[in-house]
Design an enzyme around this catalytic site. Structure first.
Site: not given
Ligand code: ASP
Length: 341
Positions: A24, A71, A104
């Site tokens: 993100t 991720s 995350t």
């Molecule tokens: N919502 C996730 C983030 O906070 C997306 C991910 O993990 O790539 O990055």
């Protein structure tokens, strides 16, 4: 305060390498106040970096776009490639530390894996963002700035891999993503923060004492593949079908996320016995977000041949079990890993 020899004894500017994996922090949305429909892993590292010109005041920064993924799409092949890349970088005298930007959603897994396989005392800091880069008050730029301040700090040496989010420094073993949306999602509820970053200074208050980095026995330099390890969740009405399916599909280890102190229902016990009889390692952890799963508590590990997973959550226990199985097969050795790391 535990201050190890300086990486860069005040004679020159710190040199950091920034490895971008997506997430993100590199995400974009159509509206600045709505996340629905946003896309993770869109902006490349030069675009992410351009939103933090202040970084040039922290260190000389080299960048590399290692992956560009959300991720949840990361897998053990990504972890192996990342760990090997970091070990090469940190062996060079011109690299004082590494900052990793990633999504995350699985940041806990990546940071704990690196905590166990990085062969250096130089700082490795993982960060990300809860809000896409196009948001009102996006948190990514400040997180990246703070993470770089920590990675450039001599006081950050020897503390294991750290996560920096929301002005806090958290140990990779302890950190949990506790909330799906909020910018203070990353916390270490059981053991507390390791430190804080205020303005351009990091303040350390504690370090974890479980083995990590140079004290770790896990060497991935020749590892091409990690053993398949799956997670099975315990609940009222659970039955043996999922655990059997793991064994049949070739799992070498299974993490059982049981209720409370990792209790295992009577319905599952025959499947646990069969899994262990066929050579699959079974580790019990709790589906509760916090707390210790001690040996023989709520289940007789010594009778059944299971291991107890200490305070690790299921995702982190899976990381440790994969690494443990690269070296060991006996239950005693696997249990010793969960007691040590
Ligand atoms: N919502 C996730 C983030 O906070 C997306 C991910 O993990 O790539 O990055």
């Amino acid at each position: 305060m535990n201050v190890l020899p300086l990486t860069h004894p005040g004679k020159r500017r710190p040199r950091l390498t920034l490895l971008a994996l997506g997430g993100t922090i590199a995400g974009k949305a159509n509206q600045s106040t709505v996340y629905a429909g946003y896309q993770a892993a869109v902006a490349d590292i030069s675009e992410v970096l351009s939103s933090v010109p202040e970084l040039s005041g922290v260190a000389d920064i080299q960048t590399r776009q290692l992956f560009q993924v959300a991720s949840q799409d990361m897998a053990s092949q990504h972890l192996l490639a990342l760990g090997k890349e970091i070990n090469v970088l940190l062996s060079r005298p011109d690299c004082d530390g590494v900052v990793i930007t990633q999504g995350t959603n699985t940041l806990e897994e990546t940071s704990f894996f690196l905590n166990l396989v990085v062969r250096s005392h130089k700082p490795v800091v993982v960060t990300g963002a809860m809000r896409p880069s196009t948001s009102l008050s996006a948190d990514g730029p400040m997180n990246l700035y703070r993470a770089s301040v920590v990675a450039a700090s001599p006081q950050a040496r020897g503390r294991g891999v750290m996560v920096v989010m929301n002005d806090q420094i958290l140990g990779a073993r302890d950190v949990h993503k506790t909330d799906t949306m909020t910018v203070d999602s990353f916390k270490a509820p059981l053991f507390g923060v390791m430190g804080l970053v205020a303005d351009n200074v990091c303040h350390f208050y504690r370090s974890g004492i479980r083995c990590h980095t140079l004290d770790s026995e896990f060497d991935i330099s020749e590892t091409q593949e990690l053993p398949k390890v799956d997670i099975v969740y315990g609940y009222q009405d659970d039955d043996r079908a999922l655990l059997d399916a793991c064994v049949e599909s070739g799992s070498k280890g299974v993490v059982l996320a049981g209720a409370g102190t990792a209790a295992i229902s009577a319905r599952l016990v025959p499947a646990v016995k069969d899994a262990i009889a066929s050579g699959v390692a079974v580790v019990r952890v709790s589906r509760s977000s916090l707390g210790l799963v001690g040996h023989n508590v709520e289940f007789d590990d010594d009778v059944y041949g299971t291991s107890s997973g200490d305070t690790l959550n299921p995702a982190k226990a899976r990381i440790l079990l994969m690494l443990a199985l690269t070296r060991f097969s006996s239950r005693a050795s696997i249990q010793a890993c969960f007691d040590r790391y």
